[in-house]
Design a protein around this motif. Structure first.
Motif, mmCIF file in Angstrom:
data_model
loop_
_atom_site.group_PDB
_atom_site.id
_atom_site.type_symbol
_atom_site.label_atom_id
_atom_site.label_comp_id
_atom_site.label_asym_id
_atom_site.label_seq_id
_atom_site.Cartn_x
_atom_site.Cartn_y
_atom_site.Cartn_z
ATOM 1 N N THR A 1 57.920 3.516 37.862
ATOM 2 C CA THR A 1 56.650 4.458 37.492
ATOM 3 C C THR A 1 56.691 5.317 36.320
ATOM 4 O O THR A 1 55.884 5.351 35.396
ATOM 5 C CB THR A 1 56.348 5.149 38.811
ATOM 6 N N ASN A 2 57.979 5.984 36.207
ATOM 7 C CA ASN A 2 58.192 6.714 34.764
ATOM 8 C C ASN A 2 58.104 5.735 33.432
ATOM 9 O O ASN A 2 57.448 6.453 32.474
ATOM 10 C CB ASN A 2 59.484 7.493 35.224
ATOM 11 N N ALA A 3 58.718 4.776 33.747
ATOM 12 C CA ALA A 3 58.749 3.725 32.482
ATOM 13 C C ALA A 3 57.281 3.393 32.143
ATOM 14 O O ALA A 3 57.135 3.469 31.002
ATOM 15 C CB ALA A 3 59.517 2.452 32.918
ATOM 16 N N HIS B 1 54.525 4.730 32.717
ATOM 17 C CA HIS B 1 53.757 5.746 32.408
ATOM 18 C C HIS B 1 54.086 6.123 31.035
ATOM 19 O O HIS B 1 53.276 6.622 29.990
ATOM 20 C CB HIS B 1 53.655 7.108 33.416
ATOM 21 N N HIS B 2 55.529 6.082 30.702
ATOM 22 C CA HIS B 2 55.938 6.393 29.390
ATOM 23 C C HIS B 2 55.301 5.158 28.238
ATOM 24 O O HIS B 2 55.033 5.626 27.302
ATOM 25 C CB HIS B 2 57.322 6.403 29.196
ATOM 26 N N LEU B 3 55.452 4.026 28.632
ATOM 27 C CA LEU B 3 54.912 2.794 27.873
ATOM 28 C C LEU B 3 53.472 3.016 27.510
ATOM 29 O O LEU B 3 52.966 2.454 26.646
ATOM 30 C CB LEU B 3 55.372 1.629 28.309
ATOM 31 N N THR B 4 52.739 3.475 28.568
ATOM 32 C CA THR B 4 51.328 3.335 28.592
ATOM 33 C C THR B 4 50.619 4.680 28.117
ATOM 34 O O THR B 4 49.375 4.678 28.000
ATOM 35 C CB THR B 4 50.537 2.949 29.969
ATOM 36 N N ALA B 5 51.353 5.811 28.225
ATOM 37 C CA ALA B 5 50.687 7.075 27.776
ATOM 38 C C ALA B 5 50.059 7.004 26.309
ATOM 39 O O ALA B 5 48.848 7.509 26.236
ATOM 40 C CB ALA B 5 51.962 7.956 27.854
ATOM 41 N N ARG B 6 50.696 6.705 25.334
ATOM 42 C CA ARG B 6 49.819 6.311 23.915
ATOM 43 C C ARG B 6 48.854 5.514 23.713
ATOM 44 O O ARG B 6 47.539 5.934 23.414
ATOM 45 C CB ARG B 6 50.996 6.247 23.023
#
Length: 180
Positions: free
Chosen positions: A48-50, A52-57
Motif C-alpha cells: 500500500t505504501n509503495a 501510494h508513493h508511486l501514484t502520488a505524483r
C-alpha cells in the motif's frame, strides 16, 4: 522437418506470430517470477505504501488517472494471505512459462505436448479467473495463450524446432539481395 513452399505468405506470418508469442511468454514468465518472489515476503502495508508513493505524483497532476486509481483502489483491499497466494500463483505460473520457453528454445520438440498441456491448464485457470473476476488484462492474456497453444500444436505437428522456425522466418523477412 515438414517441407513448406517458400512463397506461402500466411505460413510465414504464423511462424512470425509464434516467434513473437514465445518471446512474449518468456518476458511474461520472467516478469511473473520477479513479481512473485517479493510478494511472498512483502506485507500489505508495504505494498500500500509503495503504490501510494508511486501514484502520488500522477494523482496530484490528474486525480482521475484510471491506472493510478485502479492501483490505489486494488491495494486498499489486500490481506497478507492474499499476497502470499498471489506470490505463489505468479511464481508457479512464471516458472512453468519459463521452463516451457527454455525447452522450446533448446529445440526439445518432444516437450511441445507438455507445453501445450501446461499452457492449456493455465489457460483454463485464467478462464475461471476471468469468469469470477473479469478484467481486460486477463482476457487479453487468455487470448494470447490460446493463440500460442494453437501455434505450438502447429509447430509440433510439423516436427519443427524453434530454431527451424526462426531460421525460415529470418530468411523470409530478410530482403532479397539486389541483382546486378
Amino acid at each position: 522437418m515438414a517441407s513448406r513452399r517458400h512463397g506461402d505468405y500466411w505460413q510465414h506470418v504464423l511462424d512470425l506470430v509464434f516467434l513473437i508469442g514465445v518471446t512474449f511468454k518468456a518476458i511474461d514468465g520472467l516478469g511473473e517470477i520477479l513479481i512473485g518472489i517479493p510478494l511472498l515476503f512483502i506485507t500489505p502495508a508495504g505494498v500500500t505504501n509503495a503504490v501510494h508513493h508511486l501514484t502520488a505524483r500522477e494523482l496530484a497532476e490528474d486525480p482521475h488517472d484510471l491506472i493510478a486509481n485502479l492501483l490505489v483502489h486494488g491495494v486498499n483491499h489486500l490481506a497478507g494471505s492474499d499476497l502470499r497466494l498471489l506470490g505463489i500463483y505468479f511464481l508457479v505460473h512464471g516458472i512453468v512459462k519459463a521452463a516451457i520457453v527454455i525447452a522450446i528454445i533448446i529445440g526439445a520438440i518432444r516437450v511441445y505436448p507438455w507445453a501445450i498441456g501446461a499452457l492449456t491448464a493455465l489457460t483454463i485457470f485464467q478462464i475461471v479467473e476471468l469468469a469470477l473476476h473479469p478484467t481486460i488484462s486477463v482476457a487479453l492474456l487468455t487470448v494470447l495463450d490460446i493463440i500460442i497453444i494453437a501455434l505450438t500444436w502447429r509447430e509440433w505437428r510439423e516436427h519443427r524446432s524453434l530454431r527451424d522456425t526462426a531460421r525460415e522466418t529470418w530468411r523470409w523477412l530478410r530482403p532479397a539481395p539486389a541483382r546486378s
